[in-house]
Structure formats: C-alpha cells, structure tokens
Enzyme design. Structure first.
Site, PDB file in Angstrom:
ATOM      1  N   TYR A   1       0.847  -1.197   0.000  1.00  0.00           N
ATOM      2  CA  TYR A   1       0.000   0.000   0.000  1.00  0.00           C
ATOM      3  C   TYR A   1       0.874   1.234   0.000  1.00  0.00           C
ATOM      4  CZ  TYR A   1      -5.011   0.017   0.001  1.00  0.00           C
ATOM      5  OH  TYR A   1      -6.306  -0.001  -0.421  1.00  0.00           O
TER       6      TYR A   1
ATOM      7  N   GLU B   1      -0.460   4.806  -0.656  1.00  0.00           N
ATOM      8  CA  GLU B   1      -1.233   6.029  -0.901  1.00  0.00           C
ATOM      9  C   GLU B   1      -0.362   7.250  -0.677  1.00  0.00           C
ATOM     10  OE1 GLU B   1      -5.887   5.230   0.160  1.00  0.00           O
ATOM     11  OE2 GLU B   1      -4.435   5.078   1.770  1.00  0.00           O
TER      12      GLU B   1
ATOM     13  N   ASP C   1      -5.172  14.459 -25.464  1.00  0.00           N
ATOM     14  CA  ASP C   1      -5.268  13.052 -25.065  1.00  0.00           C
ATOM     15  C   ASP C   1      -4.599  12.245 -26.174  1.00  0.00           C
ATOM     16  OD1 ASP C   1      -5.850  10.460 -24.535  1.00  0.00           O
ATOM     17  OD2 ASP C   1      -8.024  10.722 -24.311  1.00  0.00           O
TER      18      ASP C   1
ATOM     19  N   THR D   1      -2.556   6.628 -22.415  1.00  0.00           N
ATOM     20  CA  THR D   1      -2.484   5.292 -21.847  1.00  0.00           C
ATOM     21  C   THR D   1      -1.024   4.871 -21.944  1.00  0.00           C
ATOM     22  OG1 THR D   1      -2.844   4.319 -24.011  1.00  0.00           O
ATOM     23  CG2 THR D   1      -4.793   4.630 -22.642  1.00  0.00           C
TER      24      THR D   1
ATOM     25  N   LYS E   1      -0.735   1.262 -25.125  1.00  0.00           N
ATOM     26  CA  LYS E   1      -0.942   1.253 -26.581  1.00  0.00           C
ATOM     27  C   LYS E   1       0.434   1.377 -27.250  1.00  0.00           C
ATOM     28  CE  LYS E   1      -5.691   2.773 -25.941  1.00  0.00           C
ATOM     29  NZ  LYS E   1      -6.702   3.843 -26.066  1.00  0.00           N
TER      30      LYS E   1
ATOM     31  N   ARG F   1      -1.023  -2.070 -18.907  1.00  0.00           N
ATOM     32  CA  ARG F   1      -2.273  -1.309 -18.988  1.00  0.00           C
ATOM     33  C   ARG F   1      -2.275  -0.249 -17.909  1.00  0.00           C
ATOM     34  NH1 ARG F   1      -4.720  -3.976 -22.543  1.00  0.00           N
ATOM     35  NH2 ARG F   1      -6.311  -2.374 -22.635  1.00  0.00           N
TER      36      ARG F   1
HETATM   37  C1  LIG Z   1      -7.782   4.168 -25.243  1.00  0.00           C
HETATM   38  C2  LIG Z   1      -8.132   5.570 -25.006  1.00  0.00           C
HETATM   39  C3  LIG Z   1      -8.534   6.033 -23.745  1.00  0.00           C
HETATM   40  C4  LIG Z   1      -8.907   5.122 -22.592  1.00  0.00           C
HETATM   41  O1  LIG Z   1      -7.944   4.342 -22.104  1.00  0.00           O
HETATM   42  P1  LIG Z   1      -8.340   3.160 -21.079  1.00  0.00           P
HETATM   43  O2  LIG Z   1      -7.034   2.772 -20.510  1.00  0.00           O
HETATM   44  O3  LIG Z   1      -9.027   2.124 -21.878  1.00  0.00           O
HETATM   45  O4  LIG Z   1      -9.241   3.749 -20.052  1.00  0.00           O
HETATM   46  C5  LIG Z   1      -8.737   7.388 -23.572  1.00  0.00           C
HETATM   47  N1  LIG Z   1      -8.568   8.243 -24.599  1.00  0.00           N
HETATM   48  C6  LIG Z   1      -8.241   7.829 -25.830  1.00  0.00           C
HETATM   49  C7  LIG Z   1      -8.070   8.829 -26.918  1.00  0.00           C
HETATM   50  C8  LIG Z   1      -7.997   6.485 -26.084  1.00  0.00           C
HETATM   51  O5  LIG Z   1      -7.701   6.084 -27.310  1.00  0.00           O
END
Ligand SMILES: *Cc1c(COP(=O)(O)O)cnc(C)c1O
Length: 449
Positions: free
Chosen positions: A48, A50, A198, A225, A228, A234
């Site tokens: 833990y 936090e 994003d 993320t 990817k 993840r």
């Molecule tokens: C994949 C993605 C997310 C979300 O990611 P998660 O880990 O699945 O919550 C957010 N924004 C964009 C543009 C994405 O392609």
C-alpha cells in the site's frame, strides 16, 4: 507458467496460443517485453502506498518511492514535461482526473465529438464526466482533418474552460500550434482555460519522434495510456507543464499550479492506493521507450501503416481521410464491398486477423451496424512484420471482404453473422492456415515472466 491447479492458468495458456497464432490489427493493442511482464508480476502488488514519493500515508515505502521516482523521471524525459503523474489506473482515469483538477461541475469542455473520431471519455452521454461537465463537440472536415473553423467558432461561442485535442479514430497529425493560436485569439480569459491533448493512441509515436509533441506547442497537459503505442502495462499517465509543489498542500487554482492540482485530483481526488507493480512496469517500459531502437520502432509503425493503407486502397478499399499519417486506418467497408463492419470483423476473427468494427464520421453515430472497421500497425510492427507482410495482410483482408460480400449477395435475408458465413467455412479455414503460418514466424516478444 508455473504449474498450478487453478484452471485460470490453462486459460492463460490458451490465450498465449490465440495471441501467437493470430495477427493483432487492433490499433490500441500491443505486446509487452518480458521485463515489463516481470515487473507487473512482482511482489510490489503486496504494498500500500497512498500518497506520493516521500509523502506516503503508510510505512515501508522506501523501495516503492525509488520506483515511482524513476517512473516519473523517465516519463518527464520522454515527453519533455515539467511533471508526470504515473498513478492513473487507466486512460479513462487520467482524463477524469484532469477534468476534475481544472473544471467545476457545469463547466464547458470542448472536445472532438465521438462520431468524428473522439473517445468515449471526451463527453459521451453514457459517462460520468458527461453528467458533471458540459461537453461540446467539434467535428472533422471532408478530408478527415479537424474542422478548425468549427473549433474556433465553438470556442468563441462557448468560452470553454478546457479545450481537448484527442481521438481514437483520426488519421491526421493535429495542428497543435493552430489550436493554441485559436485559443489565444478567441478566449476572453485565456488564463482560465487549459489546453489538453489526449494522446492515448499516438504517445509512442511522440516518444519515438514520429509525431509532434503537443507540450511543445503551448498545450498545458497531455494524457495517455501506457499500454498502446508506449508498449507498457495497462495504465494511464498525465504529463503537465507548470510548477511542481507538495501535493499534500492546497494550491491556488492557476495554470501555473496545474501539476499540483493534477496530483491532488488523482490522489485523493479520484483514486486510492496506486498500483506500484504496474508503475514499476511503466518505468521499465519508459526505459525501453528511451532507447534508440524505439525511434526505429515508431518510424516503422508509420511506415507499415502507410504501406498497408496503400495496399488496401489498391485492393479496392475506400479509406477514411484518404490514408493515414499515423498508425491508424479507418476503412469504409460499406462503400467498398457493400458489407457492414460487424460482419467483416466476425469473418476476420475466423481467419485470425483481429480488429474492430467502427463507425465512420458519415455514420452520424448510433449506427447499430457501423460501416467501417478500424485497424493499425503497432502490434504487428512489434512482432517484426514489415512492408512485405503488410501486402500479404491487405491481400487476406481483400479475400475475406469478397467472401463477406458474396455471402450477403447469396443470402440477403440472413442477418446473423455466424450463419451468414457457414457456407464459406472452407475458404476461411484455408486463409486461417496461411495466417497462422505467417504469425508463428514472428513470435511474441514474451509470453511469460
Ligand atoms: C484508449 C483511449 C482512452 C482510454 O484508455 P483506457 O485505458 O481504456 O481507459 C482514452 N482516450 C483515448 C483517446 C484512447 O484512445
């Protein structure tokens, strides 16, 4: 895998076979290294922690602090950011934390609309964020690029507190500079509005120098993320510009204090204890992303995507946005072969090519059976497939599209995808064999730690 009686481990072995014998065309997926797997499968999950390095609510965090500091340093270096928060459990959590850090309930957020290629977390009515904030969506033009004049008009009219550039089905490179200039021109109080990118899909391309970095163009914050194109576990990550101060102390609501506002919005604002085994794996992945080989990888992703797009176009597929500038391809299968995206997805799954049906901007959202499929090259590039293999993949995709098209013509009344494809099992099985043969020549980087 160590021997264990739990049937879960048998299922994991089955999944290793599925991943090994097929080709992953889903653009948001990738394969991690053995080191990333090892960090994730470690005893760090027992702890833990936090809080933040040096400021924890529990004892015994001396090693955890070293790990999280390394993860932060590497992330900052990768994206030339003043600050990194490595704790978000996912991309969705990262986005939610940024909204929460800067916006009050009812504030307006301007983001790319979902049908145009935006993400669910950018204001889809089914999300919690959309119930808290007032999302306004801008669109794309006929070339598939951001409709900058639409964006400008909406920014002027609605005076949003946050302007978001981000997407999961968009094939162009955004003009970040132009968005910065629009914000400076049309906002009455630019110091009350942050620019957020994003980059969940293209962060690996940015890290590898194959895509511009929004933080270099006056954007205040970038979320992504880590699983990817960054090829990590993840999870989520938030990079921000500004002054870094003690997250346990309250700070004024200014753009300068964004890093601290974000830290407080992640914990305790929206999350509890961080997943330090995942943070360790993020640090390992960031270390890999900083190596020169990763630059080659990022370039190869784009090269493969361009080749695949070209081969698909030659094969008669109509591509949204006329091809790609990144790793993503959106194919209009309806206009190309008279078939719908879902049937095509199901048929491709049968031959071991995995991708997803996706609405096109022209579907106007809400289509039960979207007209397109979305695919990309990050995972195949990790396995070492190159331009020659992209031609082979495009060829298989054409054969399967023709099978679907024939199936529709022969059985116009049949709506079940499985039933529709039954008469073509032999042809699909033949392609399946060819896909398996090729896939096994390009093993996954790691299947266990
Ligand atoms: C994949 C993605 C997310 C979300 O990611 P998660 O880990 O699945 O919550 C957010 N924004 C964009 C543009 C994405 O392609």
């Amino acid at each position: 895998m160590q021997s264990s009686k739990d049937e879960i481990f048998q299922i994991i072995d089955d999944e290793i076979i599925r991943q090994s014998e097929g080709l992953e065309l889903i653009p948001s997926e990738n394969y991690v290294s053995g080191d990333v797997l090892r960090a994730m499968g470690s005893v760090l999950t027992n702890k833990y922690s936090e809080g933040y390095p040096g400021k924890r609510y529990y004892g015994g965090n001396q090693n955890i602090d070293r790990i999280e500091r390394l993860a932060i340093e590497r992330a900052r270096q990768l994206f030339q950011a003043d600050h990194a928060n490595v704790q978000p459990h996912s991309g969705a959590n990262a986005n939610e934390a940024v909204y929460f850090a800067w916006c009050k309930p009812g504030d307006t957020i301007l983001a790319m609309s979902l049908p145009a290629g935006g993400h669910l977390t950018h204001g889809s009515p089914v999300t919690r964020s959309a119930k808290i904030y007032n999302f306004i969506g801008y669109g794309v033009d006929d070339n598939g690029d951001i409709d900058y004049s639409d964006l400008e008009r909406l920014a002027k009219e609605h005076q949003p507190k946050l302007i978001l550039v981000g997407y999961s089905a968009f094939m162009k490179i955004p003009d970040f500079q132009r968005v910065r200039e629009i914000a400076d021109r049309v906002l009455d109080n630019p110091e009350e509005t942050i620019l957020m990118a994003d980059m969940a899909h293209v962060a690996g391309l940015i890290a590898g120098g194959a895509h511009p970095n929004p933080l270099g163009f006056g954007f205040n914050v970038m979320t992504t993320t880590t699983h990817k194109t960054l090829r990590g576990p993840r999870g989520g990550l938030i990079l921000s510009q500004g002054k870094v101060s003690n997250p346990l102390h309250k700070v004024d609501h200014t753009i300068e204090n964004l890093p601290t506002l974000i830290d407080r919005a992640v914990f305790p604002g929206t999350q509890g204890g961080p997943l330090e085994h995942v943070i360790a794996a993020k640090a390992v992945a960031f270390g890999e992303d900083l190596r020169p080989e990763f630059k080659t990888y990022a370039q190869n992703i784009v090269k493969n995507a361009k080749t695949l797009a070209r081969e698909l176009a030659t094969g008669g597929f109509i591509l949204q946005g006329d091809g790609t500038e990144n790793h993503l391809i959106l194919v209009n299968v309806k206009d190309s072969f008279g078939i719908d995206g879902k049937t095509y997805e199901v048929a491709l799954d049968k031959v071991g090519l995995t991708l997803n049906a996706n609405a096109l901007p022209s579907d106007k959202g809400g289509a039960f059976r979207p007209s397109g499929v979305r695919l990309g090259t990050p995972a195949m590039t990790t396995r070492g497939l190159g331009e020659a293999e992209m031609k082979t993949v495009a060829n298989w995709m054409k054969q399967v599209a023709e099978i679907c098209s024939q199936a529709h013509e022969q059985q116009p009344e049949e709506t079940g995808d499985e039933a529709l494809l039954v008469p073509y099992e032999d042809s699909l099985a033949q392609i399946r064999t060819e896909v398996r043969e090729l896939a096994l020549k390009f093993p996954l980087p790691a299947t266990s730690c």
